[in-house]
Scaffold this active site. Structure first.
Site, PDB file in Angstrom:
ATOM      1  N   ASP A 135      -9.057  -1.963   2.660  1.00 49.10           N
ATOM      2  CA  ASP A 135      -8.600  -1.628   3.870  1.00 49.10           C
ATOM      3  C   ASP A 135      -9.881  -2.052   4.824  1.00 49.10           C
ATOM      4  O   ASP A 135      -9.565  -1.572   6.083  1.00 49.10           O
ATOM      5  CB  ASP A 135      -8.769   0.038   3.848  1.00 49.10           C
ATOM      6  CG  ASP A 135      -7.492   0.609   2.897  1.00 49.10           C
ATOM      7  OD1 ASP A 135      -6.372  -0.153   2.970  1.00 49.10           O
ATOM      8  OD2 ASP A 135      -7.821   1.639   2.101  1.00 49.10           O
TER       9      ASP A 135
ATOM     10  N   ASP B 231       0.797  -1.098  -0.025  1.00 45.32           N
ATOM     11  CA  ASP B 231       0.016   0.013  -0.242  1.00 45.32           C
ATOM     12  C   ASP B 231       0.941   1.098   0.002  1.00 45.32           C
ATOM     13  O   ASP B 231       0.445   2.298  -0.738  1.00 45.32           O
ATOM     14  CB  ASP B 231      -0.964   0.118   1.260  1.00 45.32           C
ATOM     15  CG  ASP B 231      -2.310   0.878   0.862  1.00 45.32           C
ATOM     16  OD1 ASP B 231      -2.554   0.852  -0.299  1.00 45.32           O
ATOM     17  OD2 ASP B 231      -2.851   0.871   1.995  1.00 45.32           O
TER      18      ASP B 231
END
Length: 388
Positions: free
Chosen positions: A275, A204
């Site tokens: 997420d 990420d």
């Protein structure tokens, strides 16, 4: 000057409690909690099926599991960020070529996932009307009335989404994907959880912060926000159906994220389903461990903990500790995005705020070694789980 600065600070603070941010917080936490308890109930249902099979056959196979449940091992945890990076690059460079296929595949998966999300409600609605007998559809399999109803409603919602492209319908499909992935994917140990979340944190951070230096564009943001051509429009052009057939449908924003508009409608708050799902898998793991430990200790939390740990801390569950860490991490990510006025890698904040409190509490309670390698016994406990 002081009044102007105070007004700016109040406006900045108000932006944190904007309806879009509050919606993101509440929905993400509800999806994680609901998906975790659905996973727990699936374990209970599988144990009941194993009991029925063992009583009918006269033998018991303790290793039998539901084929629909996928358990991630250490190798898969290490290579999943690499596979995700390859997929991201394919979408970045070849999106125009694969967008229709990707949209159709996403719509099919979202249909199945949303049907799974609707299934408990449909079971509740159909229970007084019809018995839960399965109806045969030949080679397609056997389904209950509740399963058929949930699937029909899911297909209807996907079709309306394709025709309208409304963000609320896209969010509904994304919610179904989140719950299904949390419920059907298992993390077997804390070791695998740390490997997976640490690798995804690096993934990420790299694709949000450093991809622009290599590809002259923020790869993660571009792929996440790029709309796809509507399959109906593409089909109309391929079949030459005329300018008025299938040409007025909107482009589709794919359900790989949750988006919520602000109260003024000036902007959207966005959170990727990764997420939600990846920390959700950790929450699902610790919920299963809390349930297992409660059964093993005869409902007396802290029986195996060190003597210097207070009874109050022994009563705090790993699930609640990790869920609070997720909330704090999400709040920190929101504050960071407001300060820097740019997209932030949410896992940069979510992973430390969930893993570190969990590791600390496991060490203090004396459970770290067990949770790290083999947290569950091979023979599952037979007591009933909480119903959702």
């Amino acid at each position: 000057m002081a009044e102007h600065r105070l007004a700016e600070q109040l406006g900045w603070a108000y932006s944190l409690v904007d309806s879009s941010q509050v919606s993101t917080f509440l929905i993400s936490i509800l999806l994680i909690v609901y998906g975790s308890f659905r996973s727990l109930n699936m374990d209970f249902e599988n144990q009941d099926k194993e009991k029925d099979n063992s009583s009918s056959s006269g033998s018991f196979n303790g290793n039998s599991t539901n084929n629909s449940i996928q358990t991630i091992d250490s190798t898969q945890a290490l290579f999943l960020p690499i596979g995700a990076s390859v997929s991201l690059l394919v979408m970045f460079f070849f999106f125009d070529s694969v967008q229709v296929v990707f949209t159709i595949c996403t719509a099919v998966l979202a249909t199945i996932a949303f049907a799974f999300l609707l299934l408990p409600m449909c079971q509740y609605l159909t229970r007084p009307c019809s018995p839960q007998n399965k109806i045969s559809f030949g080679c397609c399999g056997r389904f209950t009335a509740a399963e058929l109803l949930s699937f029909s409603l899911s297909v209807m919602l996907v079709l309306i989404w394709v025709l309208t492209g409304h963000w609320l319908l896209m969010d509904a499909l994304a919610m179904g994907l989140c719950v299904a992935m949390i419920a059907f994917v298992r993390l077997p140990s804390l070791k695998v959880s740390c490997l997976l979340l640490s690798g995804l944190l690096i993934y990420d951070v790299f694709w949000v912060f450093f991809s622009a230096y290599i590809f002259n564009s923020n790869v993660m943001v571009k792929v996440a926000t790029q709309p796809a051509d509507n399959p109906l429009d593409v089909l109309s052009r391929k079949l030459h159906l005329g300018p008025n057939v299938g040409r007025d449908v909107p482009r589709l924003s794919l359900p790989g994220k949750l988006v919520f508009p602000s109260s003024t409608g000036s902007h959207f708050s966005m959170l990727g389903i990764g997420d939600i799902v990846m920390p959700g898998l950790l929450l699902c793991f610790v919920l299963r461990y809390d349930n297992y430990k409660k059964q093993a200790n005869g409902d007396s939390c802290g029986a195996s903990g060190p003597a210097n740990i207070s009874g109050r801390m022994q009563k705090v569950s790993y699930f609640h500790c990790t869920l609070i860490g997720y909330f704090v991490g999400l709040l920190t990510a929101t504050v960071a995005s407001r300060i820097h006025r740019a997209a932030q890698p949410a896992l940069l904040y979510l992973v430390p705020f969930t893993l570190l409190p969990l590791l600390t509490m496991a060490y203090l309670k004396g459970d770290l070694r067990r949770m790290w390698s083999e947290p569950f016994h091979s023979k599952s406990s037979s007591s009933r789980f909480l119903e959702v």
